[in-house]
Design a protein around this motif. Sequence first.
Motif, PDB file in Angstrom:
ATOM      1  N   ASP A   1      59.382  33.254  63.711  1.00  0.00           N
ATOM      2  CA  ASP A   1      59.018  33.795  65.088  1.00  0.00           C
ATOM      3  C   ASP A   1      57.758  33.175  64.877  1.00  0.00           C
ATOM      4  N   GLY A   2      57.398  32.215  64.520  1.00  0.00           N
ATOM      5  CA  GLY A   2      56.237  31.721  64.980  1.00  0.00           C
ATOM      6  C   GLY A   2      55.221  31.198  64.006  1.00  0.00           C
ATOM      7  N   ALA A   3      55.063  31.953  62.984  1.00  0.00           N
ATOM      8  CA  ALA A   3      54.291  32.712  62.001  1.00  0.00           C
ATOM      9  C   ALA A   3      54.422  32.431  60.929  1.00  0.00           C
ATOM     10  N   VAL A   4      53.386  31.715  60.065  1.00  0.00           N
ATOM     11  CA  VAL A   4      54.084  32.567  58.511  1.00  0.00           C
ATOM     12  C   VAL A   4      53.965  33.283  58.150  1.00  0.00           C
ATOM     13  N   THR A   5      54.958  33.930  57.182  1.00  0.00           N
ATOM     14  CA  THR A   5      55.067  35.201  56.576  1.00  0.00           C
ATOM     15  C   THR A   5      55.265  36.137  55.537  1.00  0.00           C
ATOM     16  N   GLY A   6      54.686  34.406  55.059  1.00  0.00           N
ATOM     17  CA  GLY A   6      55.137  34.665  53.087  1.00  0.00           C
ATOM     18  C   GLY A   6      54.422  33.518  52.587  1.00  0.00           C
ATOM     19  N   VAL A   7      54.249  33.582  51.285  1.00  0.00           N
ATOM     20  CA  VAL A   7      53.911  32.315  50.374  1.00  0.00           C
ATOM     21  C   VAL A   7      54.079  32.545  49.158  1.00  0.00           C
ATOM     22  N   THR A   8      55.185  31.899  48.446  1.00  0.00           N
ATOM     23  CA  THR A   8      55.658  31.934  47.428  1.00  0.00           C
ATOM     24  C   THR A   8      55.221  30.787  45.474  1.00  0.00           C
ATOM     25  N   SER A   9      55.251  31.108  45.094  1.00  0.00           N
ATOM     26  CA  SER A   9      55.340  30.399  43.293  1.00  0.00           C
ATOM     27  C   SER A   9      53.991  30.525  43.089  1.00  0.00           C
ATOM     28  N   TRP A  10      53.369  30.735  42.470  1.00  0.00           N
ATOM     29  CA  TRP A  10      51.942  31.261  42.449  1.00  0.00           C
ATOM     30  C   TRP A  10      51.915  30.535  41.446  1.00  0.00           C
TER      31      TRP A  10
ATOM     32  N   ASP B   1      47.084  43.963  51.997  1.00  0.00           N
ATOM     33  CA  ASP B   1      46.775  44.979  52.540  1.00  0.00           C
ATOM     34  C   ASP B   1      45.788  46.069  52.730  1.00  0.00           C
ATOM     35  N   ALA B   2      44.742  45.107  52.362  1.00  0.00           N
ATOM     36  CA  ALA B   2      43.824  45.204  53.074  1.00  0.00           C
ATOM     37  C   ALA B   2      43.009  43.909  54.213  1.00  0.00           C
ATOM     38  N   GLY B   3      44.108  43.083  55.196  1.00  0.00           N
ATOM     39  CA  GLY B   3      43.761  42.696  56.279  1.00  0.00           C
ATOM     40  C   GLY B   3      43.344  41.602  55.525  1.00  0.00           C
ATOM     41  N   LYS B   4      43.099  40.703  54.547  1.00  0.00           N
ATOM     42  CA  LYS B   4      42.401  39.997  54.164  1.00  0.00           C
ATOM     43  C   LYS B   4      43.267  38.526  54.398  1.00  0.00           C
ATOM     44  N   LEU B   5      44.699  38.423  54.039  1.00  0.00           N
ATOM     45  CA  LEU B   5      46.106  37.985  54.215  1.00  0.00           C
ATOM     46  C   LEU B   5      46.402  37.690  54.890  1.00  0.00           C
ATOM     47  N   PRO B   6      47.073  36.897  55.996  1.00  0.00           N
ATOM     48  CA  PRO B   6      47.902  37.229  57.512  1.00  0.00           C
ATOM     49  C   PRO B   6      49.313  36.901  57.086  1.00  0.00           C
ATOM     50  N   PHE B   7      49.584  36.704  56.022  1.00  0.00           N
ATOM     51  CA  PHE B   7      50.606  37.435  54.977  1.00  0.00           C
ATOM     52  C   PHE B   7      51.534  37.181  53.519  1.00  0.00           C
ATOM     53  N   ASP B   8      53.031  37.309  53.467  1.00  0.00           N
ATOM     54  CA  ASP B   8      53.254  38.540  52.034  1.00  0.00           C
ATOM     55  C   ASP B   8      53.483  37.866  51.080  1.00  0.00           C
ATOM     56  N   VAL B   9      53.323  38.069  49.865  1.00  0.00           N
ATOM     57  CA  VAL B   9      53.418  37.434  48.657  1.00  0.00           C
ATOM     58  C   VAL B   9      54.205  38.529  47.909  1.00  0.00           C
ATOM     59  N   PRO B  10      55.254  37.982  46.810  1.00  0.00           N
ATOM     60  CA  PRO B  10      56.008  38.339  45.922  1.00  0.00           C
ATOM     61  C   PRO B  10      55.222  40.001  45.810  1.00  0.00           C
ATOM     62  N   ARG B  11      56.136  41.614  46.099  1.00  0.00           N
ATOM     63  CA  ARG B  11      55.737  41.936  44.931  1.00  0.00           C
ATOM     64  C   ARG B  11      56.376  42.797  43.638  1.00  0.00           C
ATOM     65  N   VAL B  12      56.003  43.253  43.470  1.00  0.00           N
ATOM     66  CA  VAL B  12      56.776  43.418  42.027  1.00  0.00           C
ATOM     67  C   VAL B  12      57.203  44.752  42.138  1.00  0.00           C
ATOM     68  N   ALA B  13      58.802  44.879  42.420  1.00  0.00           N
ATOM     69  CA  ALA B  13      59.425  46.132  42.211  1.00  0.00           C
ATOM     70  C   ALA B  13      59.746  46.849  40.350  1.00  0.00           C
ATOM     71  N   GLY B  14      59.640  46.013  39.062  1.00  0.00           N
ATOM     72  CA  GLY B  14      60.022  46.099  38.032  1.00  0.00           C
ATOM     73  C   GLY B  14      59.851  45.512  37.024  1.00  0.00           C
ATOM     74  N   ALA B  15      59.761  45.481  35.898  1.00  0.00           N
ATOM     75  CA  ALA B  15      59.781  44.539  35.181  1.00  0.00           C
ATOM     76  C   ALA B  15      60.527  45.341  33.530  1.00  0.00           C
ATOM     77  N   ALA B  16      60.867  44.659  32.765  1.00  0.00           N
ATOM     78  CA  ALA B  16      61.440  44.507  31.597  1.00  0.00           C
ATOM     79  C   ALA B  16      61.447  43.813  30.210  1.00  0.00           C
ATOM     80  N   PRO B  17      60.919  44.358  29.317  1.00  0.00           N
ATOM     81  CA  PRO B  17      60.395  43.108  27.684  1.00  0.00           C
ATOM     82  C   PRO B  17      61.386  42.691  27.315  1.00  0.00           C
TER      83      PRO B  17
END
Length: 311
Positions: free
Chosen positions: A206-215, A74-90
């Motif tokens: 579209d010719g660019a890295v869009t996301g990176v998973t599995s961290w 969000d701060a523009g430091k990475l040019p690709f996205d990462v998984p964003r957690v929408a919810g969690a449950a125990p």
Amino acid sequence: MRSPLALAALATVAVPGFDAREVRAAAAPGDDDVALVTDGQRRHWVVRAPRNAAAGAALEAELVLLSALGDQVDAGKLPFDVPRVAGAAPLEEGGRVVVHRELPGRPVDLERVAPGPGIAASLGRSIAALHELPVAIVEDAGLPVYDAPAYRARRLAEVDEAARTGRVPATLLRRWEERLEDVALWKFAPVVLHGDLSADHVLVADGAVTGVTSWGEAKVADPADDLAWLLVAAPQDAVDSIMEAYQLRRTELTDPHLADRALLAGELALARWLLYGVRSGDGEVVADAVQMLDELDEQTRDVAEPGAAPL
């Protein structure tokens, strides 16, 4: 193991109002159960649930890191996205089920990466941007942090363990030991690493890295590790473009042996695959690793012979 339907049901608890319409199993490396769920608006989601306490602890650390990485995006430091957690449950047995949107893009096909601007340059810039992040984001997540001497010692220990299996060709072992004992080769500044980059974990469009998973394997260590898969598998002319873009994006990069260590890291990955097979008692993995080690040994012997044609 939980079925995809069970994971979809858990997703409705983790995200109130979640409308699961379709579900299918997904490849689940490690100790997580994973499903891909499509909702009523045709959006695609990933549902993850740890199978044991150790996996649950690892997932919690990864979630802390993903939150910090999302802030960097969000701060523009990475040019690709990462998984964003929408919810969690125990979960009843401990740990949490986690739901996040599936990232856009398709896994990169390294064999089709062309030199010049486009995916090759984007790969180099993306990895460099990751390596420029403050190491505190890994430290704060409680993930491993190594300095150069400690990481070299870790690699030496892996080679020693692989040697004890009796399955690694002696010439490979000697070459690995020589390079690991060359202290000058291992003078590097540790950086934030993904730690498990592969074609399956890097998404492009579209010719660019869009996301990176599995961290889950993230750490602070040798930048060469995140470049190894590219130097080993990408076309050589594309490798030149990747490395050029990487070096231009890095600030104050002084590491003349970076490519040498990256190539070595690619070879040592075969030793770790062998050790995984031995530790887990998986004969098929052991046989696969032994075959690849023998092929690597044959290739390096051919290159070392006077008058041999280059690979």
